[in-house]
Write an enzyme that holds these catalytic residues in place. Structure first.
Site: not given
Length: 268
Positions: A46, A116, A148
């Site tokens: 990321e 995200k 993540c």
């Protein structure tokens, strides 16, 4: 069913905070290592191109998609006939808004993006939330993207699996302090969905306070780790076989037996 084996890779790396060119040079060397090992699907961490703690420069460092970093990814994918995934800062069409966005490119084109949806801590101030869970059909399998912190949310992975994902990718900058959660969650998301998990994490420390945990891993549908990184800058490679997805989902039919109508009411 015929063999559907391919080699996949996760890139684990430290980054130079705020230096896109240096990070792309470093990442390319690691991608080349993965290519030499025969990988056809490669996952980068990321915000690998900018570093994670660039909060005061988010708007400045965010890119359009396609833009410089995605074009770099596309060049490598076309040149080597591979698939590459990563997460970068995406510049919104609405000025001042930034997304933390995973990108998937293939040998022919930019396949798509995932923004995200679950933001960690001050990310809710830095970024705008995404609202969609696309699955990308490719020559190496059906791919779903998460980022993540989202490894700790089983709902996203489950939605992707129910929509056909065989392989779940997690470009990450996951903290060392919660390494225990990373280990449990990466294994769990694979087992409960009968899917492969490829999780590429950051290493290093930024601004003398944010320490990343590494531990990049490739996990099979049975929840078994087939490759795990231990070095600061490392490429791990493992062979996956999509026949295992079918076999696991027949033996542990979580997707079949899920009471979808019940959860539709609870989450409606």
């Amino acid at each position: 069913m015929e063999s559907e084996k391919i080699k996949v890779a996760a890139v684990q790396m430290d980054c130079v905070l705020g230096d896109r060119e240096a990070n792309l040079r470093k990442a390319e060397k690691l991608v080349v290592q993965a290519l030499k090992a025969g990988a056809r699907l490669i996952v980068l961490p990321e915000l690998f191109n900018t570093g994670y703690r660039v909060e005061e420069r988010d708007v400045e460092m965010a890119e359009t998609i396609p833009g410089p970093t995605v074009e770099w990814m596309q060049h490598l994918a076309r040149k080597h006939s591979v698939y590459i995934a990563a997460a970068i800062l995406e510049q919104s069409l609405s000025k001042g808004l930034v997304y933390d966005t995973a990108v998937l490119v293939g040998p022919e084109e930019l396949l798509g993006t995932y923004r995200k949806t679950h933001l960690w801590d001050v990310e809710s101030i830095r970024f705008t939330k995404g609202d969609a869970f696309p699955v990308f059909q490719t020559a190496v399998g059906n791919i779903g993207l998460q980022i993540c912190y989202e490894v700790g949310f089983p709902e996203g992975a489950r939605v992707l699996a129910l929509q056909g994902a065989d392989i779940l990718l997690y470009p990450s900058a996951f903290g060392k302090a919660r390494g225990y959660a990373w280990k449990i969650a990466t294994r769990s998301r694979a087992l409960e969905n009968g899917a492969y998990v490829i999780a590429a994490n950051r290493t290093g420390t930024e601004k003398e306070e944010t320490e990343f945990g590494g531990g990049s891993c490739i996990v099979n549908p049975w929840g078994e780790v087939t490759a795990e990184a231990s070095e600061e800058n490392e490429v791990i490679v493992s062979e996956i076989d999509l026949r295992e997805v079918v076999e696991q989902r027949r033996r542990l039919p979580y997707l079949r037996d899920m009471n979808r109508s019940l959860f539709a009411k609870l989450y409606g």
